[in-house]
Design a protein around this motif. Structure first.
Motif, short mmCIF file in Angstrom:
data_model
loop_
_atom_site.label_atom_id
_atom_site.label_comp_id
_atom_site.label_asym_id
_atom_site.label_seq_id
_atom_site.Cartn_x
_atom_site.Cartn_y
_atom_site.Cartn_z
N ILE A 197 0.81 -1.23 0.00
CA ILE A 197 0.00 0.00 0.00
C ILE A 197 0.85 1.28 0.00
O ILE A 197 0.45 2.28 -0.58
CB ILE A 197 -1.00 -0.01 1.18
N THR A 198 2.04 1.24 0.61
CA THR A 198 2.83 2.48 0.63
C THR A 198 3.40 2.78 -0.76
O THR A 198 3.74 3.92 -1.06
CB THR A 198 3.99 2.41 1.66
N GLU A 199 3.52 1.75 -1.61
CA GLU A 199 4.03 2.00 -2.98
C GLU A 199 2.89 2.35 -3.93
O GLU A 199 3.05 3.12 -4.85
CB GLU A 199 4.74 0.75 -3.52
N ASP A 200 1.71 1.73 -3.74
CA ASP A 200 0.58 2.00 -4.63
C ASP A 200 -0.68 2.09 -3.76
O ASP A 200 -1.35 1.08 -3.49
CB ASP A 200 0.46 0.87 -5.66
N ILE A 201 -0.96 3.32 -3.34
CA ILE A 201 -2.04 3.51 -2.35
C ILE A 201 -3.40 3.11 -2.91
O ILE A 201 -4.22 2.51 -2.22
CB ILE A 201 -2.02 4.94 -1.77
N GLU A 202 -3.64 3.42 -4.22
CA GLU A 202 -4.94 3.09 -4.84
C GLU A 202 -5.19 1.58 -4.79
O GLU A 202 -6.24 1.11 -4.36
CB GLU A 202 -4.96 3.56 -6.31
N ALA A 203 -4.18 0.83 -5.27
CA ALA A 203 -4.31 -0.64 -5.30
C ALA A 203 -4.48 -1.19 -3.89
O ALA A 203 -5.28 -2.11 -3.64
CB ALA A 203 -3.09 -1.26 -5.98
N GLY A 204 -3.77 -0.59 -2.93
CA GLY A 204 -3.85 -1.03 -1.53
C GLY A 204 -5.24 -0.81 -0.95
O GLY A 204 -5.80 -1.70 -0.29
N LEU A 205 -5.80 0.37 -1.22
CA LEU A 205 -7.13 0.67 -0.68
C LEU A 205 -8.20 -0.22 -1.33
O LEU A 205 -9.11 -0.72 -0.65
CB LEU A 205 -7.47 2.15 -0.89
N THR A 206 -8.06 -0.44 -2.65
CA THR A 206 -9.02 -1.32 -3.33
C THR A 206 -8.95 -2.73 -2.75
O THR A 206 -9.97 -3.37 -2.48
CB THR A 206 -8.72 -1.37 -4.85
N ALA A 207 -7.71 -3.20 -2.52
CA ALA A 207 -7.53 -4.55 -1.96
C ALA A 207 -8.15 -4.64 -0.57
O ALA A 207 -8.76 -5.66 -0.22
CB ALA A 207 -6.06 -4.90 -1.90
N SER A 208 -8.01 -3.56 0.20
CA SER A 208 -8.56 -3.57 1.56
C SER A 208 -10.08 -3.73 1.52
O SER A 208 -10.66 -4.51 2.30
CB SER A 208 -8.16 -2.27 2.26
N VAL A 209 -10.73 -3.00 0.59
CA VAL A 209 -12.20 -3.09 0.48
C VAL A 209 -12.59 -4.50 0.02
O VAL A 209 -13.49 -5.15 0.58
CB VAL A 209 -12.73 -2.02 -0.51
N GLU A 210 -11.88 -5.00 -1.03
CA GLU A 210 -12.20 -6.34 -1.55
C GLU A 210 -12.00 -7.41 -0.48
O GLU A 210 -12.81 -8.34 -0.35
CB GLU A 210 -11.31 -6.67 -2.75
N LEU A 211 -10.92 -7.27 0.30
CA LEU A 211 -10.68 -8.25 1.36
C LEU A 211 -11.78 -8.19 2.42
O LEU A 211 -12.20 -9.22 2.95
CB LEU A 211 -9.33 -7.99 2.04
#
Ligand code: HEM
Length: 385
Positions: free
Chosen positions: A151-165
């Motif tokens: 998430i610290t390298e790609d915040i968008e992908a990290g936040l999307t993954a958090s919601v999906e998880l």
């Protein structure tokens, strides 16, 4: 810094990830073992509530940001899922077979990137299996885990993954509410103290937390250990000859190359350490990486030596937030090493810039390309484990 300014007003982090309301000019760093240990023990003074406003925004409320009775009660509930008796059962039934199968998949290839093929993969598969996730969801779980911990390298992908998880874990929790299963999520759904159960939000936040807290740390620490062994071939050979040395090697690897170098706290009042007064409201970084090389505790602390006499390191923190998964991390890493040594020999690193151990606050090599040869003998039993 540890020798000259063990309690220092300043920060090692190039970019400060704190949200604006938590930003302060009073940022301090502790470097020596005694100060870092003292700060972990005084959790009322060196508080961790700011986690609720940092990682809490992504993971939801977790035990890392709790204190007092609330922390005690939540930790007791989730700790039930990681009790020693469960670990004793998981080791032969889940962890050993996963590690054996993983190395079987690559042993005849003549070489591999050990980070991609082994050190990221074994904690991912073990975590998925312990949670009781269906086998066919492993690819999804691997992708979401990787996105979340990056998430610290790609915040968008990290936040999307958090919601999906969150959505995915909610489905898993719902299934267990209608039919209970014998796995960690099942344990979390049924765990009770004084008639109180964990809420869905608490369970899902905890499950999300397991990815950086359990999966990422274990993959980085085992990558570091392999990198250290491959660059110290005499110690690698000693370990392959005498597997009784494995527990000491794991601890020395985690001491010498601490996978999570520092964690932050906030002071709730003025506090004195080493004759310096840290004011109330300061952000204090506890540098476990430096504390683990404290020469007043370890002779030749700057040397990697699996044969050294053991003294407890501080990589698993201390006090009320000390790592809940330390025994699991040790068992998983031991299983991985045994599976690897049983199946391949002549392990040789092909070093380049990305095989160096780097990073802040998480540290490990980016990849570990190696060559090896499959052993001719059948893998032996795990009598030494
Ligand atoms: C070598 C591997 C590991 C290392 C170096 C490590 C390190 C740490 C550290 C430093 C903390 C304290 C963080 C803080 O106070 O800010 C912590 C807490 C924690 N760890 Fe680990 N960890 C490892 C493996 C695991 C595993 C496998 C699990 C999975 C069960 C896990 C679960 C947790 C949890 C749930 C906490 C929060 C405890 C609390 O707040 O009461 N860790 N770990």
């Amino acid at each position: 810094m540890r020798r000259t300014a063990p309690v220092w007003r300043g920060t090692l982090m190039e970019s400060d990830l704190m949200p604006p309301e938590l930003k302060t000019d009073e940022v301090w760093t502790l470097f020596d073992f005694e100060s870092v240990f003292a700060a972990f023990r005084q959790d009322e003074v060196f508080a961790s509530e700011m986690y609720n406003k940092t990682i809490g925004l992504v993971f939801g409320p977790t035990i890392l940001g709790m204190h007092g009775k609330q922390h005690h009660d939540h930790r007791s509930l989730v700790a039930k899922a990681f009790r020693q008796s469960a670990l004793a059962q998981w080791e032969p039934e889940v962890i050993d077979p996963i590690c054996d199968q993983l190395i079987d998949e690559i042993k005849d290839d003549g070489g591999a990137d050990l980070v991609k093929a082994v050190t990221f993969e074994f904690p991912t598969r073990v975590t998925a299996a312990l949670l009781g996730l269906p086998q066919e969801d492993l690819d999804l779980f691997r992708r979401l885990s990787l996105d979340l911990i990056s998430i610290t390298e790609d915040i968008e992908a990290g936040l999307t993954a958090s919601v999906e998880l969150g959505t995915y874990f909610q489905e898993q929790v719902d299934q267990r509410r209608s039919e209970i299963t014998n796995d960690v999520i099942g344990d979390l759904v049924t765990a009770e103290i004084d008639g109180e159960k964990l809420t869905d939000e608490a369970i899902i936040s905890f499950l999300r937390l397991l990815l950086p807290a359990g999966l990422e740390t274990t993959y980085r620490s085992s990558s570091n250990l392999l990198a250290l062994l491959l660059t110290h071939p005499d110690q690698l050979e000693a370990l392959q000859r005498d597997r009784d040395l494995i527990p000491a090697a794991i601890e020395e690897g985690i001491r010498y190359e601490t996978p999570l170098v520092l964690v932050a706290r906030n002071t709730t009042r003025d506090v004195e350490l080493h004759g310096q007064t840290i004011p109330e409201g300061a952000q204090v970084n506890l540098c476990m990486g430096a504390a683990n090389r404290d020469e007043s505790r370890w002779p030749d602390a700057e040397v990697f030596d699996i044969h050294r006499s053991r003294r407890a390191h501080i990589s698993f923190a201390g006090g009320i937030h000390s790592c809940l998964g330390m025994h699991l991390a040790r068992v998983e890493t031991r299983a991985m090493l045994n599976s690897l040594f049983d199946r391949v020999t002549d392990l040789t690193l092909l070093p380049d810039d990305d095989t160096r151990i780097v990073g802040m606050p998480f540290r490990s090599p980016k990849h570990l390309p190696v060559t090896f040869r499959a052993t001719s003998a059948d893998p032996t039993s795990r009598a030494w484990a």
